[in-house]
Scaffold this motif. Structure first.
Motif, PDB file in Angstrom:
ATOM      1  N   MET A  47      58.070  39.559 124.398  1.00 11.61           N
ATOM      2  CA  MET A  47      57.030  39.704 123.395  1.00 11.61           C
ATOM      3  C   MET A  47      56.430  41.112 123.428  1.00 11.61           C
ATOM      4  N   ARG A  48      56.287  41.663 124.638  1.00  9.66           N
ATOM      5  CA  ARG A  48      55.773  43.024 124.763  1.00  9.66           C
ATOM      6  C   ARG A  48      56.748  44.032 124.134  1.00  9.66           C
ATOM      7  N   LEU A  49      58.032  43.816 124.403  1.00 15.49           N
ATOM      8  CA  LEU A  49      59.046  44.687 123.810  1.00 15.49           C
ATOM      9  C   LEU A  49      59.036  44.571 122.280  1.00 15.49           C
ATOM     10  N   LEU A  50      58.899  43.333 121.799  1.00 12.49           N
ATOM     11  CA  LEU A  50      58.832  43.126 120.358  1.00 12.49           C
ATOM     12  C   LEU A  50      57.630  43.847 119.760  1.00 12.49           C
ATOM     13  N   MET A  51      56.509  43.803 120.480  1.00  7.04           N
ATOM     14  CA  MET A  51      55.316  44.476 119.974  1.00  7.04           C
ATOM     15  C   MET A  51      55.535  45.991 119.913  1.00  7.04           C
ATOM     16  N   TYR A  52      56.160  46.554 120.953  1.00  4.77           N
ATOM     17  CA  TYR A  52      56.450  47.992 120.959  1.00  4.77           C
ATOM     18  C   TYR A  52      57.387  48.359 119.807  1.00  4.77           C
ATOM     19  N   VAL A  53      58.420  47.523 119.606  1.00  4.69           N
ATOM     20  CA  VAL A  53      59.371  47.788 118.524  1.00  4.69           C
ATOM     21  C   VAL A  53      58.671  47.736 117.171  1.00  4.69           C
ATOM     22  N   LEU A  54      57.826  46.727 116.989  1.00  2.90           N
ATOM     23  CA  LEU A  54      57.113  46.600 115.719  1.00  2.90           C
ATOM     24  C   LEU A  54      56.186  47.794 115.473  1.00  2.90           C
ATOM     25  N   VAL A  55      55.496  48.244 116.526  1.00  2.00           N
ATOM     26  CA  VAL A  55      54.592  49.392 116.370  1.00  2.00           C
ATOM     27  C   VAL A  55      55.366  50.654 116.014  1.00  2.00           C
ATOM     28  N   VAL A  56      56.485  50.887 116.728  1.00  2.00           N
ATOM     29  CA  VAL A  56      57.294  52.082 116.440  1.00  2.00           C
ATOM     30  C   VAL A  56      57.865  52.023 115.030  1.00  2.00           C
ATOM     31  N   LEU A  57      58.415  50.852 114.669  1.00  2.00           N
ATOM     32  CA  LEU A  57      58.943  50.699 113.310  1.00  2.00           C
ATOM     33  C   LEU A  57      57.851  50.865 112.263  1.00  2.00           C
ATOM     34  N   PHE A  58      56.672  50.360 112.577  1.00  2.63           N
ATOM     35  CA  PHE A  58      55.540  50.499 111.664  1.00  2.63           C
ATOM     36  C   PHE A  58      55.210  51.970 111.426  1.00  2.63           C
ATOM     37  N   LEU A  59      55.115  52.739 112.504  1.00  4.78           N
ATOM     38  CA  LEU A  59      54.768  54.153 112.369  1.00  4.78           C
ATOM     39  C   LEU A  59      55.867  54.946 111.663  1.00  4.78           C
ATOM     40  N   ILE A  60      57.126  54.679 112.065  1.00  3.52           N
ATOM     41  CA  ILE A  60      58.235  55.413 111.438  1.00  3.52           C
ATOM     42  C   ILE A  60      58.338  55.079 109.952  1.00  3.52           C
ATOM     43  N   THR A  61      58.275  53.784 109.662  1.00  2.00           N
ATOM     44  CA  THR A  61      58.375  53.368 108.251  1.00  2.00           C
ATOM     45  C   THR A  61      57.231  53.923 107.427  1.00  2.00           C
ATOM     46  N   LEU A  62      56.032  53.901 107.999  1.00  2.04           N
ATOM     47  CA  LEU A  62      54.873  54.417 107.268  1.00  2.04           C
ATOM     48  C   LEU A  62      55.009  55.918 107.020  1.00  2.04           C
ATOM     49  N   PHE A  63      55.504  56.646 108.025  1.00  2.00           N
ATOM     50  CA  PHE A  63      55.696  58.099 107.863  1.00  2.00           C
ATOM     51  C   PHE A  63      56.747  58.393 106.791  1.00  2.00           C
ATOM     52  N   ILE A  64      57.878  57.675 106.881  1.00  2.00           N
ATOM     53  CA  ILE A  64      58.945  57.897 105.889  1.00  2.00           C
ATOM     54  C   ILE A  64      58.456  57.524 104.493  1.00  2.00           C
ATOM     55  N   ALA A  65      57.754  56.388 104.398  1.00  2.00           N
ATOM     56  CA  ALA A  65      57.270  55.946 103.088  1.00  2.00           C
ATOM     57  C   ALA A  65      56.258  56.928 102.510  1.00  2.00           C
ATOM     58  N   ALA A  66      55.353  57.433 103.373  1.00  2.00           N
ATOM     59  CA  ALA A  66      54.351  58.387 102.883  1.00  2.00           C
ATOM     60  C   ALA A  66      55.011  59.690 102.432  1.00  2.00           C
ATOM     61  N   THR A  67      55.985  60.184 103.244  1.00  2.00           N
ATOM     62  CA  THR A  67      56.663  61.431 102.883  1.00  2.00           C
ATOM     63  C   THR A  67      57.461  61.269 101.599  1.00  2.00           C
ATOM     64  N   PHE A  68      58.268  60.220 101.550  1.00  2.00           N
ATOM     65  CA  PHE A  68      59.087  59.989 100.365  1.00  2.00           C
ATOM     66  C   PHE A  68      58.205  59.655  99.153  1.00  2.00           C
ATOM     67  N   GLY A  69      57.112  58.914  99.407  1.00  2.00           N
ATOM     68  CA  GLY A  69      56.202  58.587  98.312  1.00  2.00           C
ATOM     69  C   GLY A  69      55.515  59.822  97.750  1.00  2.00           C
ATOM     70  N   LEU A  70      55.141  60.753  98.638  1.00  2.00           N
ATOM     71  CA  LEU A  70      54.534  61.994  98.167  1.00  2.00           C
ATOM     72  C   LEU A  70      55.517  62.789  97.321  1.00  2.00           C
ATOM     73  N   PHE A  71      56.790  62.796  97.763  1.00  2.00           N
ATOM     74  CA  PHE A  71      57.824  63.493  96.991  1.00  2.00           C
ATOM     75  C   PHE A  71      57.996  62.845  95.616  1.00  2.00           C
ATOM     76  N   LEU A  72      58.070  61.516  95.600  1.00  2.00           N
ATOM     77  CA  LEU A  72      58.236  60.823  94.324  1.00  2.00           C
ATOM     78  C   LEU A  72      57.014  61.018  93.425  1.00  2.00           C
ATOM     79  N   ALA A  73      55.823  60.987  94.026  1.00  2.00           N
ATOM     80  CA  ALA A  73      54.614  61.189  93.237  1.00  2.00           C
ATOM     81  C   ALA A  73      54.585  62.586  92.631  1.00  2.00           C
ATOM     82  N   ARG A  74      54.995  63.581  93.433  1.00  2.00           N
ATOM     83  CA  ARG A  74      55.044  64.952  92.914  1.00  2.00           C
ATOM     84  C   ARG A  74      56.051  65.061  91.776  1.00  2.00           C
ATOM     85  N   LYS A  75      57.203  64.408  91.956  1.00  2.00           N
ATOM     86  CA  LYS A  75      58.235  64.464  90.920  1.00  2.00           C
ATOM     87  C   LYS A  75      57.796  63.699  89.678  1.00  2.00           C
ATOM     88  N   ALA A  76      57.183  62.532  89.891  1.00  2.00           N
ATOM     89  CA  ALA A  76      56.762  61.716  88.747  1.00  2.00           C
ATOM     90  C   ALA A  76      55.629  62.367  87.971  1.00  2.00           C
TER      91      ALA A  76
END
Length: 495
Positions: free
Chosen positions: A163-192
């Protein structure tokens, strides 16, 4: 804060909340599932052991004592991975397959209430999950209830680690996904929102007056931004058209003021010159005896008469110019001509009679006017006479030889008055401008008197009466104007 940044923060925040809820639900569901499996196994083990436990009663020295039997088979080989412990109702351990100290207080309290209880605890650095089951026996002879507490436990360090490992994985995935989504979203927003920047740039250029021909380039689907871009481009076209019309209006106004100033300056100069001449002659009269070159009475009378005639002529010219300007000013203010039902033939006959008295050097031919018989128009008698007189007077003015002719035409629901001449005519390029104020053909400018306002006034009168005008001309051969007016029949007039 820019729109693109706000959009990025909004959907990044929404994504973060969604992922957080998903992670919490996943973590909680998996945790419940793993411990539920452990609890199910412990329930099976406790049920099996409970069936084998018995209680024996005996009496020693008058005291009743009880012994718990059937616990000799408790061992961790039979139940691998699980530990079993049995305690009496005072919490004392009767039998145990482990050296780990299992807590008994809560289990005994729950057993007294005849309740099963699951709990977690730590012992010697390890995490345990334990299931407590009360086992009751009834001594009917002594009316006594005897119970023991059956405890089944297992080490759950592996579950906690997972469960601890799952929590670490979820946190890392959360941060990575949020960073990628924010970066890609900013690019799309600028383009749109790039077309929005183009709109801002284009409107900034328009505000600075740099380029009214600029349009916003947009390559994309016909979404809201596409519709906005199309609307802005349409608005820019209208602004450009209105700006062009305003510029043309300003040029026309400047030309109007210039021409009006020129037309007014000429008679004023003449009047001023003649006034100066008269003043000079009067002073000469006073100094006649002292000035040997003084003019005689006859010469002075002739000069005075000429000066007065010039003053009267130029004053009359200024009066006509001012009246014409007043008529056009009324037209510009939206003056509505008062109309009534009028027979057209008497109006034309009156104009013909007055036109015959004009000074002229060519023949004035009155053609067939029978088309006007019974024709009734809705209009103003004075303005209609002024309208026809303008065309006839112009025809005489620009015709040095030949004739000026007037006749009538009849249409289905309108009548026409045609004025034709054999005068100087015009080039076809000049026809669209002849109704402009102060416009006069180059050939006629300076050779014939006039203000250049007559045809402008005529066009206004025609428009006010709902009519139209046709022009046919050829240079050095003559010009023909046909004024068409809508007709109707009024019985009270026809009678």
């Amino acid at each position: 804060m820019s729109i693109r940044l706000r959009l990025t923060l909004w959907y990044s925040g929404l994504l973060a909340v969604t992922m957080l809820v998903f992670g919490v639900v996943l973590y909680g569901a998996l945790n419940v599932m793993l411990y539920s499996n452990q609890k199910s196994q412990m329930e099976e083990i406790s049920s099996e052991i409970r069936q084998k436990i018995t209680v024996t009663r005996w009496v020693i020295n008058g005291q009743t004592q009880y012994a718990v039997n059937g616990l000799n088979r408790l061992d961790q080989f039979r139940y691998p991975g699980y530990f079993v412990q049995v305690s009496d109702q005072s919490g004392s351990i009767i039998k145990s397959t482990t050296d780990y100290p299992f807590p008994t207080e809560g289990a005994v309290a729950a057993a007294k209430k005849d309740k099963n209880m699951a709990e977690r605890f730590k012992a010697q650095g390890k995490s345990f999950f334990m299931y407590n089951v009360p086992v009751k026996f009834e001594d009917r002879q002594n009316d006594v209830d005897i119970f023991v507490v059956l405890q089944v436990a297992a080490i759950v360090d592996s579950i906690d680690n997972q469960m601890r490992l799952l929590m670490y994985v979820l946190v890392v995935l959360f941060l990575i996904t949020l960073f990628i989504a924010a970066t890609f979203g900013l690019f799309l927003a600028r383009k749109a929102l790039k077309p929005i920047d183009n709109i801002v740039a284009a409107t900034a250029q328009i505000e600075n007056g740099a380029d009214l021909d600029k349009r916003i380039d947009y390559i994309g689907p016909p979404d809201e931004i596409g519709k906005l871009t199309s609307t802005i481009n349409s608005m820019l076209e209208r602004i450009q058209l209105m700006y062009g019309e305003l510029e043309e209006s300003n040029r026309t106004q400047r030309r109007f003021v210039s021409d009006a100033s020129h037309e007014l300056r000429t008679p004023l100069t003449t009047i001023r010159g003649n006034v100066d001449l008269l003043e000079k002659m009067w002073r000469q009269q006073e100094n006649e005896n002292e000035n040997a070159r003084a003019l005689d009475d006859k010469d002075k009378m002739e000069l005075s008469l000429e000066a007065m005639q010039d003053i009267a002529g130029e004053a009359s010219r200024m009066s006509r110019l001012v009246n014409d300007l007043l008529s056009l000013a009324r037209a510009d203010t939206g003056l509505q001509i008062s109309k009534e039902a009028l027979p057209m033939l008497p109006i034309v006959e009156t104009v013909v009679r007055k036109a015959g008295m004009l000074p002229k050097s060519v023949d004035f031919i009155v053609g067939d006017l029978s088309a006007l018989e019974g024709a009734v128009v809705s209009g103003s008698r004075d303005y209609l006479q002024q309208l026809l007189f303008i065309f006839i007077e112009n025809a005489f003015k620009y015709t040095d030889e030949g004739y000026v002719r007037i006749d009538a035409l009849k249409g289905s629901d309108q009548i026409g008055v045609r004025i034709s001449d054999t005068g100087i005519g015009m080039d076809k390029e000049e026809v669209p401008h002849i109704f402009e104020r102060f416009y006069r053909a180059d050939k006629s400018r300076g050779q014939t008197s006039g203000t250049g306002l007559g045809l402008s006034i005529a066009k206004w009168i025609i428009d006010e009466h709902g009519g139209s005008i046709e022009v046919a001309t050829r240079k050095d051969e003559g010009t023909t104007f046909v004024v068409w007016l809508p007709t109707s029949r009024f019985p009270e007039i026809m009678e």
